[in-house]
Design a protein around this motif. Structure first.
Motif, PDB file in Angstrom:
ATOM      1  N   TYR A  86       5.111  -6.055  -4.117  1.00  0.00           N
ATOM      2  CA  TYR A  86       4.304  -5.342  -5.114  1.00  0.00           C
ATOM      3  C   TYR A  86       5.085  -4.128  -5.600  1.00  0.00           C
ATOM      4  O   TYR A  86       5.428  -3.245  -4.811  1.00  0.00           O
ATOM      5  CB  TYR A  86       2.970  -4.959  -4.468  1.00  0.00           C
ATOM      6  N   ASN A 103       3.547   4.706  -4.991  1.00  0.00           N
ATOM      7  CA  ASN A 103       2.598   3.591  -5.061  1.00  0.00           C
ATOM      8  C   ASN A 103       1.327   4.040  -5.786  1.00  0.00           C
ATOM      9  O   ASN A 103       1.066   5.223  -5.935  1.00  0.00           O
ATOM     10  CB  ASN A 103       2.249   3.138  -3.642  1.00  0.00           C
ATOM     11  N   GLY A 105      -2.476   3.549  -4.876  1.00  0.00           N
ATOM     12  CA  GLY A 105      -3.370   3.029  -3.852  1.00  0.00           C
ATOM     13  C   GLY A 105      -4.569   2.307  -4.416  1.00  0.00           C
ATOM     14  O   GLY A 105      -5.062   1.347  -3.821  1.00  0.00           O
ATOM     15  N   SER A 108      -3.604  -1.106  -5.501  1.00  0.00           N
ATOM     16  CA  SER A 108      -3.272  -1.915  -4.317  1.00  0.00           C
ATOM     17  C   SER A 108      -4.403  -2.884  -3.992  1.00  0.00           C
ATOM     18  O   SER A 108      -4.171  -3.976  -3.471  1.00  0.00           O
ATOM     19  CB  SER A 108      -3.019  -1.009  -3.103  1.00  0.00           C
ATOM     20  N   GLN A 138       4.948  -3.107  -0.206  1.00  0.00           N
ATOM     21  CA  GLN A 138       4.918  -2.144  -1.295  1.00  0.00           C
ATOM     22  C   GLN A 138       6.365  -1.689  -1.540  1.00  0.00           C
ATOM     23  O   GLN A 138       6.921  -0.880  -0.806  1.00  0.00           O
ATOM     24  CB  GLN A 138       4.018  -0.963  -0.948  1.00  0.00           C
ATOM     25  N   ILE A 145       1.113  -3.105   3.251  1.00  0.00           N
ATOM     26  CA  ILE A 145      -0.327  -2.972   3.030  1.00  0.00           C
ATOM     27  C   ILE A 145      -0.954  -4.313   3.353  1.00  0.00           C
ATOM     28  O   ILE A 145      -0.442  -5.360   2.938  1.00  0.00           O
ATOM     29  CB  ILE A 145      -0.646  -2.598   1.568  1.00  0.00           C
ATOM     30  N   PHE A 178      -3.258   0.532   5.247  1.00  0.00           N
ATOM     31  CA  PHE A 178      -1.941   1.062   4.891  1.00  0.00           C
ATOM     32  C   PHE A 178      -1.192   1.297   6.202  1.00  0.00           C
ATOM     33  O   PHE A 178      -1.483   2.243   6.935  1.00  0.00           O
ATOM     34  CB  PHE A 178      -2.079   2.351   4.094  1.00  0.00           C
ATOM     35  N   THR A 320      -3.689   6.500  -2.995  1.00  0.00           N
ATOM     36  CA  THR A 320      -2.634   6.959  -2.092  1.00  0.00           C
ATOM     37  C   THR A 320      -2.912   8.371  -1.605  1.00  0.00           C
ATOM     38  O   THR A 320      -2.627   8.707  -0.447  1.00  0.00           O
ATOM     39  CB  THR A 320      -1.273   6.908  -2.803  1.00  0.00           C
TER      40      THR A 320
END
Length: 393
Positions: A86, A103, A105, A108, A138, A145, A178, A320
């Motif tokens: 990702y 990232n 979050g 995600s 990630q 993740i 995470f 995140t």
């Protein structure tokens, strides 16, 4: 008159948590954009509608906010014990820039559902009914993740009764883990606290010396006390986003914090790093009215947090940054932990402009260093539109 015809690129527009973005399979991108570089950045900027001096992204898929100027590239993973890779690109709104330093979050939560629905997860790993476990690499920060995606009748379940403050309608819950969230690929050498301290005195020219907790977890984040910068922690977007002096102050705090964290070598380098680090301010619980009009009582949250993303106060909370909040809250002595009342805890509920959010983390002191093996939170995700995006060739 000569012209360049538009090209069609398969894509899906998805909401993940309190963000939304354009998702691509790596294999569907034009060949030149399948590798990092100028061609990829140019394609993604044109898809989103940047750079736009008007700040509206009218000629693209972006929504002219940090939460809606996002792109995602997914591919099958070649890494052991992972299903997909990702990669997240935060597209600047008014500048010709894609930030690959961190990232998202929130998005995600949409990666697992996207991967399953687009044939990127082995069929034998997907139950017809129940929970599919999608192992995600990630790629921006080099972290794992684990997404728990609900399945019904052989398809990803998107609707449900899980409510998330900052999102108007309920949907199906996607639980996220995470793993080992300290962001060791962002200039901190693997240290959760890059300065070696839970609280620092951060000298910020024009602002003063602020107490700050600077942490690499989920995303590099600088936490300061609301009271020290003239706020209560109950503020909504309008109180800050129209105040250029306040926004300039936060950017200065971000720059000097980034320098102390080792994320940049010179103050001026912060202009090339819009996505990270984040700046957030914390306060003890208090009553306030959320952006939806709902009253959040002091007893509804352990602490209050407001965060700046891409130069503006976020309408809810970046996923995140929520990981950073949960991690810091679990470590006695950080500003986040102290705002929540101090002591040891494995979960915290914090108030943000749109309501509240619960996030958990498991922390332990190992050989004198704090270690967090995983942080947990729940989001939701939904496909908004699928087909092709068109980009002028």
């Amino acid at each position: 008159m000569t012209h360049s015809p538009q090209i069609k690129v398969p894509a899906i527009y998805m909401r993940g948590g309190t963000s939304k973005g354009v998702f691509f399979r790596l294999q569907d991108l034009p060949e030149a954009a399948q590798v990092p570089g100028a061609a990829r950045d140019a394609l993604l900027m044109r898809v989103i509608g940047s750079p736009d001096p008007y700040g509206k992204q009218i000629d693209g898929m972006g929504g002219a906010t940090s939460s809606t100027s996002k792109t995602v590239i997914i591919s099958k993973s070649t890494r052991p014990d992972h299903d997909v890779d990702y990669l997240f690109g935060q597209v600047a709104i008014d500048k010709a820039f894609v930030d690959w330093s961190g990232n998202c979050g929130n998005l995600s939560a949409a990666v697992g559902p996207f991967a399953i629905s687009n044939g990127l997860v082995a069929p034998d790993r997907i139950p017809a009914d129940g929970i599919a476990i999608v192992r995600i690499w990630q790629a921006n920060i080099g972290k794992t993740i684990v997404a728990h995606v609900p399945m019904t009748g052989g398809a990803v379940q998107e609707t449900g009764d899980f409510e998330l403050d900052g999102v108007t309608f309920p949907a199906a819950e996607v639980a996220l883990e995470f793993m080992d969230p300290a962001a060791d690929e962002d200039g901190a050498g693997g240290a959760m606290f890059p300065t070696g301290r839970l609280v620092d005195d951060l000298e910020v020219p024009g602002v003063g010396t602020l107490k700050a907790t600077m942490i690499n977890a989920g995303i590099p984040t600088i936490f300061v006390e609301a009271e020290a910068i003239g706020y209560k922690g109950t503020e909504l977007q309008d109180a800050i986003n129209g105040d250029e002096k306040a926004l300039s102050m936060f950017e200065t705090i971000r720059a000097y914090g980034a320098l102390r964290m080792g994320l940049i070598e010179r103050i001026e380098d912060i202009a090339k790093r819009q996505h990270t680090p984040k700046v957030a301010f914390v306060a003890k619980p208090a009553d306030y009215v959320a952006s939806s009009g709902k009253t959040v009582r002091a007893g509804d949250a352990d602490l209050l947090v407001r965060a700046i993303s891409m130069g503006k106060l976020h309408h809810a909370m970046m996923g995140t940054a929520a990981v950073a909040i949960g991690t810091a809250a679990a470590i006695p002595g950080t500003l986040v932990n102290l705002a929540a009342g101090g002591g040891e805890r494995e979960a915290v509920r914090f108030g943000h402009p749109s309501g509240t959010l619960r996030v958990g983390a498991q922390a332990a002191l190992v050989d004198g260093q704090w270690v967090v093996k995983k942080a947990l939170m729940s989001r939701s995700a939904r496909v908004l539109m699928e087909g092709w995006v068109r980009v002028p060739g």
